[in-house]
Design a protein around this motif. Structure first.
Motif, PDB file in Angstrom:
ATOM      1  N   VAL A   1     -21.416  67.409 -10.565  1.00 41.04           N
ATOM      2  CA  VAL A   1     -22.245  68.578 -10.298  1.00 41.04           C
ATOM      3  C   VAL A   1     -23.385  68.619 -11.313  1.00 41.04           C
ATOM      4  N   GLY A   2     -24.504  69.137 -10.873  1.00 34.19           N
ATOM      5  CA  GLY A   2     -25.701  69.173 -11.708  1.00 34.19           C
ATOM      6  C   GLY A   2     -26.571  67.935 -11.559  1.00 34.19           C
ATOM      7  N   GLN A   3     -26.147  66.988 -10.688  1.00 32.30           N
ATOM      8  CA  GLN A   3     -26.874  65.734 -10.509  1.00 32.30           C
ATOM      9  C   GLN A   3     -27.210  65.517  -9.036  1.00 32.30           C
ATOM     10  N   GLN A   4     -28.109  64.584  -8.793  1.00 33.31           N
ATOM     11  CA  GLN A   4     -28.348  64.086  -7.443  1.00 33.31           C
ATOM     12  C   GLN A   4     -27.590  62.770  -7.328  1.00 33.31           C
ATOM     13  N   ILE A   5     -26.837  62.620  -6.243  1.00 34.94           N
ATOM     14  CA  ILE A   5     -25.959  61.461  -6.091  1.00 34.94           C
ATOM     15  C   ILE A   5     -26.091  60.863  -4.697  1.00 34.94           C
ATOM     16  N   GLN A   6     -25.494  59.691  -4.540  1.00 32.14           N
ATOM     17  CA  GLN A   6     -25.251  59.094  -3.233  1.00 32.14           C
ATOM     18  C   GLN A   6     -23.799  58.641  -3.202  1.00 32.14           C
ATOM     19  N   ILE A   7     -23.195  58.688  -2.026  1.00 33.00           N
ATOM     20  CA  ILE A   7     -21.839  58.188  -1.811  1.00 33.00           C
ATOM     21  C   ILE A   7     -21.956  56.783  -1.257  1.00 33.00           C
ATOM     22  N   ALA A   8     -21.210  55.843  -1.840  1.00 29.33           N
ATOM     23  CA  ALA A   8     -21.218  54.456  -1.368  1.00 29.33           C
ATOM     24  C   ALA A   8     -19.800  54.062  -0.951  1.00 29.33           C
ATOM     25  N   PHE A   9     -19.633  53.787   0.335  1.00 26.27           N
ATOM     26  CA  PHE A   9     -18.381  53.219   0.831  1.00 26.27           C
ATOM     27  C   PHE A   9     -18.540  51.709   0.703  1.00 26.27           C
ATOM     28  N   GLU A  10     -17.761  51.100  -0.189  1.00 22.63           N
ATOM     29  CA  GLU A  10     -17.937  49.680  -0.511  1.00 22.63           C
ATOM     30  C   GLU A  10     -16.710  48.882  -0.091  1.00 22.63           C
ATOM     31  N   PHE A  11     -16.960  47.784   0.591  1.00 20.66           N
ATOM     32  CA  PHE A  11     -15.878  46.898   1.021  1.00 20.66           C
ATOM     33  C   PHE A  11     -16.027  45.553   0.336  1.00 20.66           C
ATOM     34  N   THR A  12     -14.908  45.038  -0.208  1.00 22.61           N
ATOM     35  CA  THR A  12     -14.904  43.752  -0.910  1.00 22.61           C
ATOM     36  C   THR A  12     -13.719  42.924  -0.434  1.00 22.61           C
ATOM     37  N   SER A  13     -13.983  41.644  -0.102  1.00 24.88           N
ATOM     38  CA  SER A  13     -12.893  40.735   0.288  1.00 24.88           C
ATOM     39  C   SER A  13     -12.978  39.446  -0.513  1.00 24.88           C
ATOM     40  N   ASP A  14     -11.841  38.763  -0.606  1.00 20.32           N
ATOM     41  CA  ASP A  14     -11.802  37.489  -1.329  1.00 20.32           C
ATOM     42  C   ASP A  14     -12.065  36.321  -0.373  1.00 20.32           C
ATOM     43  N   GLU A  15     -11.691  35.117  -0.792  1.00 19.89           N
ATOM     44  CA  GLU A  15     -12.050  33.924  -0.028  1.00 19.89           C
ATOM     45  C   GLU A  15     -11.185  33.646   1.197  1.00 19.89           C
ATOM     46  N   ASP A  16     -10.052  34.327   1.339  1.00 17.91           N
ATOM     47  CA  ASP A  16      -9.173  33.978   2.454  1.00 17.91           C
ATOM     48  C   ASP A  16      -8.372  35.196   2.876  1.00 17.91           C
ATOM     49  N   THR A  17      -8.692  35.748   4.021  1.00 17.57           N
ATOM     50  CA  THR A  17      -7.975  36.910   4.533  1.00 17.57           C
ATOM     51  C   THR A  17      -6.906  36.438   5.500  1.00 17.57           C
ATOM     52  N   GLU A  18      -5.675  36.437   5.038  1.00 20.52           N
ATOM     53  CA  GLU A  18      -4.544  35.989   5.865  1.00 20.52           C
ATOM     54  C   GLU A  18      -3.434  37.005   5.806  1.00 20.52           C
ATOM     55  N   PRO A  19      -2.858  37.403   6.908  1.00 25.50           N
ATOM     56  CA  PRO A  19      -3.385  37.172   8.245  1.00 25.50           C
ATOM     57  C   PRO A  19      -4.656  37.995   8.447  1.00 25.50           C
ATOM     58  N   PRO A  20      -5.400  37.711   9.518  1.00 31.60           N
ATOM     59  CA  PRO A  20      -6.628  38.488   9.760  1.00 31.60           C
ATOM     60  C   PRO A  20      -6.329  39.986   9.813  1.00 31.60           C
ATOM     61  N   ARG A  21      -7.198  40.753   9.203  1.00 28.95           N
ATOM     62  CA  ARG A  21      -7.081  42.212   9.167  1.00 28.95           C
ATOM     63  C   ARG A  21      -8.311  42.827   9.823  1.00 28.95           C
ATOM     64  N   GLU A  22      -8.139  44.039  10.297  1.00 31.39           N
ATOM     65  CA  GLU A  22      -9.197  44.685  11.073  1.00 31.39           C
ATOM     66  C   GLU A  22     -10.368  45.170  10.226  1.00 31.39           C
ATOM     67  N   GLY A  23     -10.113  45.704   9.034  1.00 34.16           N
ATOM     68  CA  GLY A  23     -11.195  46.193   8.185  1.00 34.16           C
ATOM     69  C   GLY A  23     -11.048  47.664   7.859  1.00 34.16           C
ATOM     70  N   TRP A  24     -12.196  48.343   7.729  1.00 36.63           N
ATOM     71  CA  TRP A  24     -12.202  49.741   7.273  1.00 36.63           C
ATOM     72  C   TRP A  24     -13.097  50.583   8.175  1.00 36.63           C
ATOM     73  N   TYR A  25     -12.528  51.659   8.682  1.00 35.96           N
ATOM     74  CA  TYR A  25     -13.249  52.640   9.479  1.00 35.96           C
ATOM     75  C   TYR A  25     -13.345  53.941   8.684  1.00 35.96           C
ATOM     76  N   VAL A  26     -14.500  54.575   8.714  1.00 36.53           N
ATOM     77  CA  VAL A  26     -14.728  55.847   8.018  1.00 36.53           C
ATOM     78  C   VAL A  26     -15.368  56.802   9.010  1.00 36.53           C
ATOM     79  N   ASP A  27     -14.892  58.036   9.040  1.00 43.41           N
ATOM     80  CA  ASP A  27     -15.462  59.030   9.957  1.00 43.41           C
ATOM     81  C   ASP A  27     -15.330  60.419   9.340  1.00 43.41           C
ATOM     82  N   ASP A  28     -16.025  61.372   9.952  1.00 45.22           N
ATOM     83  CA  ASP A  28     -15.936  62.788   9.577  1.00 45.22           C
ATOM     84  C   ASP A  28     -16.188  63.001   8.088  1.00 45.22           C
TER      85      ASP A  28
END
Length: 186
Positions: free
Chosen positions: A141-168
């Motif tokens: 509070v008292g500042q101007q900000i931005q919200i950052a939804f950040e996704f990071t993955s490594d070199e091998d996603t096993e088993p495959p995963r769907e990812g990240w959904y954000v809403d509302d």
């Protein structure tokens, strides 16, 4: 002696951001978020309960997400000046490789980025459905900000995963108001 304002809590919170990623006409809308990498507005999971359909913010390729990913969806600038408290609320569906890939929420303020939430710490790596998340933004509070939804993955996603959904996504705060002034006794 001059008077000083007396600060009191206002009864109703002030809403600074509301994003459901659907336009008034029902189409996709990024709601002013800057999208990088595989971030996109998607209608995948639109039939799932627990969020406002049809569109969401989504990081992924559909049934998986890329290796070596590091990208953010960044909100418009939010002004937290004049607030006593602030919080971020959102719904998420997260399916990432535990211990290796991460869904994180950061606050960008000036030249500084502060992590305020991350999968496996504040929320699970596999939500199993849409779940609500609340994060405290009061330290900013008292500042101007931005919200950052950040996704990071490594070199091998096993088993495959769907990812990240954000809403509302909602950012709101409790403002203070001057209720008058008091004179200091000498």
């Amino acid at each position: 002696v001059t008077g000083y304002p007396v600060l009191t809590r206002k009864a109703d919170p002030v809403e600074l951001l509301r994003a459901d990623f659907s336009s008034d006409a029902g189409g996709p809308d990024n709601e002013g978020f800057a999208l990088a990498g595989r971030w996109q507005v998607s209608d995948r999971r639109s039939g799932d309960p627990g969020h406002t359909a049809p569109h969401t913010l989504y990081f992924g390729n559909g049934d998986s997400y890329p290796d070596f990913a590091n990208a953010a969806a960044i909100s418009p600038t939010l002004d937290l000046r004049g607030l006593l408290t602030a919080q971020l609320d959102f719904s998420q569906f997260v399916d990432v490789e535990a211990h290796f890939d991460f869904a994180a929420v950061n606050v960008v303020h000036g030249e500084t980025t502060t992590r305020v939430g991350r999968s496996e710490i504040e929320y699970e790596s596999e939500s199993g459905g849409w779940v609500p998340v609340t994060l405290d933004l009061t330290p900013f509070v008292g500042q101007q900000i931005q919200i950052a939804f950040e996704f990071t993955s490594d070199e091998d996603t096993e088993p495959p995963r769907e990812g990240w959904y954000v809403d509302d996504v909602v950012v709101q705060g409790m403002p203070f108001t001057a209720a008058g002034s008091r004179k200091l006794a000498r």
